[in-house]
Scaffold this active site. Structure first.
Site, PDB file in Angstrom:
ATOM      1  N   ASN A   1      17.912   2.665  -0.041  1.00 44.40           N
ATOM      2  CA  ASN A   1      17.637   3.816   0.816  1.00 44.40           C
ATOM      3  C   ASN A   1      18.346   3.642   2.148  1.00 44.40           C
ATOM      4  O   ASN A   1      18.323   2.554   2.728  1.00 44.40           O
ATOM      5  CB  ASN A   1      16.130   3.952   1.060  1.00 44.40           C
ATOM      6  CG  ASN A   1      15.367   4.347  -0.198  1.00 44.40           C
ATOM      7  OD1 ASN A   1      15.858   5.165  -0.982  1.00 44.40           O
ATOM      8  ND2 ASN A   1      14.202   3.780  -0.390  1.00 44.40           N
TER       9      ASN A   1
ATOM     10  N   HIS B   1      17.975  -3.522   2.010  1.00 45.80           N
ATOM     11  CA  HIS B   1      17.234  -4.090   0.879  1.00 45.80           C
ATOM     12  C   HIS B   1      17.479  -3.247  -0.352  1.00 45.80           C
ATOM     13  O   HIS B   1      17.622  -2.037  -0.275  1.00 45.80           O
ATOM     14  CB  HIS B   1      15.732  -4.167   1.182  1.00 45.80           C
ATOM     15  CG  HIS B   1      15.135  -2.898   1.710  1.00 45.80           C
ATOM     16  ND1 HIS B   1      15.267  -2.513   3.028  1.00 45.80           N
ATOM     17  CD2 HIS B   1      14.434  -1.924   1.103  1.00 45.80           C
ATOM     18  CE1 HIS B   1      14.663  -1.361   3.207  1.00 45.80           C
ATOM     19  NE2 HIS B   1      14.153  -0.958   2.053  1.00 45.80           N
TER      20      HIS B   1
HETATM   21  P1  AMP Z   1      12.273   1.453   2.278  1.00 49.21           P
HETATM   22  O1  AMP Z   1      11.367   2.667   2.206  1.00 49.21           O
HETATM   23  O2  AMP Z   1      13.469   1.584   1.369  1.00 49.21           O
HETATM   24  O3  AMP Z   1      12.632   1.056   3.691  1.00 49.21           O
HETATM   25  O4  AMP Z   1      11.418   0.291   1.631  1.00 49.21           O
HETATM   26  C1  AMP Z   1      10.765  -0.690   2.364  1.00 49.21           C
HETATM   27  C2  AMP Z   1       9.809  -1.365   1.428  1.00 49.21           C
HETATM   28  O5  AMP Z   1       9.381  -2.571   2.014  1.00 49.21           O
HETATM   29  C3  AMP Z   1       8.558  -0.546   1.106  1.00 49.21           C
HETATM   30  O6  AMP Z   1       8.496  -0.291  -0.289  1.00 49.21           O
HETATM   31  C4  AMP Z   1       7.409  -1.443   1.586  1.00 49.21           C
HETATM   32  O7  AMP Z   1       6.285  -1.394   0.743  1.00 49.21           O
HETATM   33  C5  AMP Z   1       8.064  -2.813   1.602  1.00 49.21           C
HETATM   34  N1  AMP Z   1       7.485  -3.784   2.512  1.00 49.21           N
HETATM   35  C6  AMP Z   1       7.191  -3.631   3.820  1.00 49.21           C
HETATM   36  N2  AMP Z   1       6.696  -4.754   4.339  1.00 49.21           N
HETATM   37  C7  AMP Z   1       6.690  -5.676   3.332  1.00 49.21           C
HETATM   38  C8  AMP Z   1       6.285  -7.036   3.233  1.00 49.21           C
HETATM   39  N3  AMP Z   1       5.783  -7.718   4.279  1.00 49.21           N
HETATM   40  N4  AMP Z   1       6.413  -7.655   2.036  1.00 49.21           N
HETATM   41  C9  AMP Z   1       6.911  -6.984   0.973  1.00 49.21           C
HETATM   42  N5  AMP Z   1       7.314  -5.708   1.006  1.00 49.21           N
HETATM   43  C10 AMP Z   1       7.187  -5.052   2.167  1.00 49.21           C
END
Ligand code: AMP
Ligand code: ZN
Length: 113
Positions: free
Chosen positions: A86, A99
């Site tokens: 994203n 990511h």
């Molecule tokens: P995005 O919407 O592409 O920025 O995805 C970010 C992702 O990171 C989301 O699906 C969150 O649930 C995940 N996320 C945020 N903080 C953490 C964390 N501490 N450990 C694992 N996943 C996380």
């Protein structure tokens, strides 16, 4: 550095590391959208796809390779999976550290249907 993913890389925020090497780590998403939901990230802080320099491009291939390996080890390589990057607001990027989402374990019915 107040980046949550840099803090995971540094071991300051606990996570279940599923894979790690000198360049990448992979760990489960804290709010899984699918039965298998893994995040693959570079250790280097790159805010988004828009901030990828030409020199950084090989890390994306490396992320795909590790995602493919994790799809196999997580048992979703035959049923199918999706890799998502994203970028920005409309895409729903909430963490400003690049990511790759590895999603699978159920039918993914959304924008592609
Ligand atoms: P995005 O919407 O592409 O920025 O995805 C970010 C992702 O990171 C989301 O699906 C969150 O649930 C995940 N996320 C945020 N903080 C953490 C964390 N501490 N450990 C694992 N996943 C996380
Ligand atoms: Zn970061």
């Amino acid at each position: 550095m107040d980046c949550i993913f840099c803090q995971i890389v540094a071991g300051e925020v606990p996570s279940q590391i599923l894979y790690q090497d000198e360049e990448l780590i992979a760990f489960p998403d804290i709010k899984p959208l699918t039965p298998t939901h893994v995040l693959i990230i570079p250790k280097k802080h790159i805010p988004s796809l828009l901030h990828l320099s030409e020199a950084d491009l090989p890390v994306i291939g490396h992320m795909v390779n590790i995602a493919n390996q994790l799809a196999k080890s997580e048992g979703i390589s035959q049923s199918g999976y999706r890799l998502v990057l994203n970028c920005g607001n409309d895409a729903g990027q909430i963490v400003p550290h690049i990511h790759m989402h590895l999603l699978g374990g159920r039918r993914l019915l959304d924008v592609f249907d």
